[in-house]
Design a protein around this motif. Structure first.
Motif, PDB file in Angstrom:
ATOM      1  N   LYS A 102       0.658   4.568   2.298  1.00  0.00           N
ATOM      2  CA  LYS A 102       1.162   4.687   3.670  1.00  0.00           C
ATOM      3  C   LYS A 102       2.455   5.488   3.735  1.00  0.00           C
ATOM      4  O   LYS A 102       2.796   6.063   4.770  1.00  0.00           O
ATOM      5  N   ARG A 131      -1.909  -1.383   9.273  1.00  0.00           N
ATOM      6  CA  ARG A 131      -2.660  -2.345   8.452  1.00  0.00           C
ATOM      7  C   ARG A 131      -2.668  -3.634   9.254  1.00  0.00           C
ATOM      8  O   ARG A 131      -1.618  -4.239   9.460  1.00  0.00           O
ATOM      9  N   ASP A 158       0.851  -1.189   0.000  1.00  0.00           N
ATOM     10  CA  ASP A 158       0.000   0.000   0.000  1.00  0.00           C
ATOM     11  C   ASP A 158       0.892   1.246   0.000  1.00  0.00           C
ATOM     12  O   ASP A 158       1.243   1.774   1.054  1.00  0.00           O
TER      13      ASP A 158
END
Length: 195
Positions: A79, A90, A76
Motif C-alpha cells: 500500500k 483494506r 501490507d
C-alpha cells in the motif's frame, strides 16, 4: 479569517445558500488541481512512515492502510507504493475485524484506534501540510471566508464513530489548534504476528 467544514455530498446550490459570500474549496480526491493534493490519497511520495526508519510512502492513506492489522491479515507494505489513488482501502468486509495499527512495518505492538490516529495518521498528514503543501496552505490563509469540502466533517480525534476529516485537520493546522500527537501506549494489546 473564518474556516468552516462542509460535506462534499451537499448540492452546490445548497452550499452556496448556506455559506453566502464564502469561497468553497473541495479538498477531496475528486477535487480539481491543485486542491486535490490535500487528499490523503494523493501520491506526494517520500512521506516518512511512523515507527519505520528510512521507509517512505507515496500517500498518507497508504501509510494508514499499510499498518492496519486485521484478525487474519497483518501489515501490507504494498500500500505504501500505490500512486494511482485507487486500491488503497483494506476493509473489515474483506479482511475481518481490525485488531489495531502496527507500530511500523516490523513493530511488535499494536496501537488502538485513537492512539493510531494520533501517532500514525496525524504526524503523516502534518508532514505533507508542512513539506508538500506549505504553498497551498499559505494560499488558504489569505482567504477571508473559507469553506472546505470533505466527505466527512469529523475533526475530533477522540470520536471513533466517524472517519477523521482531513479538511478539519487543515482547519486546525491553519488555526494553530493541531491535536496532540501523544497517545496512550498500546500496553495490553498483544501483537500476534502471522507467519
Amino acid at each position: 479569517m473564518s474556516i468552516r467544514i462542509a460535506s462534499r455530498r451537499r448540492a452546490k446550490a445548497l452550499l452556496t445558500a448556506a455559506f453566502p459570500g464564502a469561497e468553497i474549496i473541495d479538498v477531496t480526491s475528486k477535487a480539481p488541481e491543485p486542491w486535490v493534493r490535500f487528499s490523503p490519497f494523493y501520491p506526494h511520495g517520500g512521506i516518512p512512515v511512523p515507527f519505520s526508519d528510512g521507509v517512505t510512502s507515496q500517500s498518507v492513506e497508504g501509510i494508514w492502510q499499510a499498518l492496519k492489522v486485521f484478525q487474519d491479515f497483518d501489515v501490507d507494505p504494498a500500500k505504501l507504493g500505490v500512486t494511482t489513488m485507487k486500491g488503497l482501502k483494506r476493509t473489515v468486509r474483506r479482511y475481518g475485524p481490525v485488531r489495531g495499527h502496527r507500530t511500523g512495518l516490523d513493530g511488535d505492538r499494536l496501537l488502538p484506534y485513537e492512539t493510531a490516529r494520533r501517532r500514525i495518521y496525524l504526524p503523516a498528514y502534518r508532514w505533507i501540510l508542512e513539506h508538500r503543501l506549505a504553498d497551498l496552505v499559505e494560499q488558504l490563509r489569505t482567504k477571508d471566508d473559507l469553506v472546505l469540502l470533505d466527505y466527512t466533517t469529523n475533526g475530533d480525534v477522540t470520536d471513533p464513530t466517524t472517519p477523521l476529516s482531513h479538511a478539519a485537520l487543515i482547519q486546525l493546522h491553519i488555526e494553530g489548534r493541531w491535536p496532540t500527537e501523544d497517545g496512550p501506549e498500546a500496553s495490553g494489546i498483544p501483537s500476534r504476528r502471522t507467519p
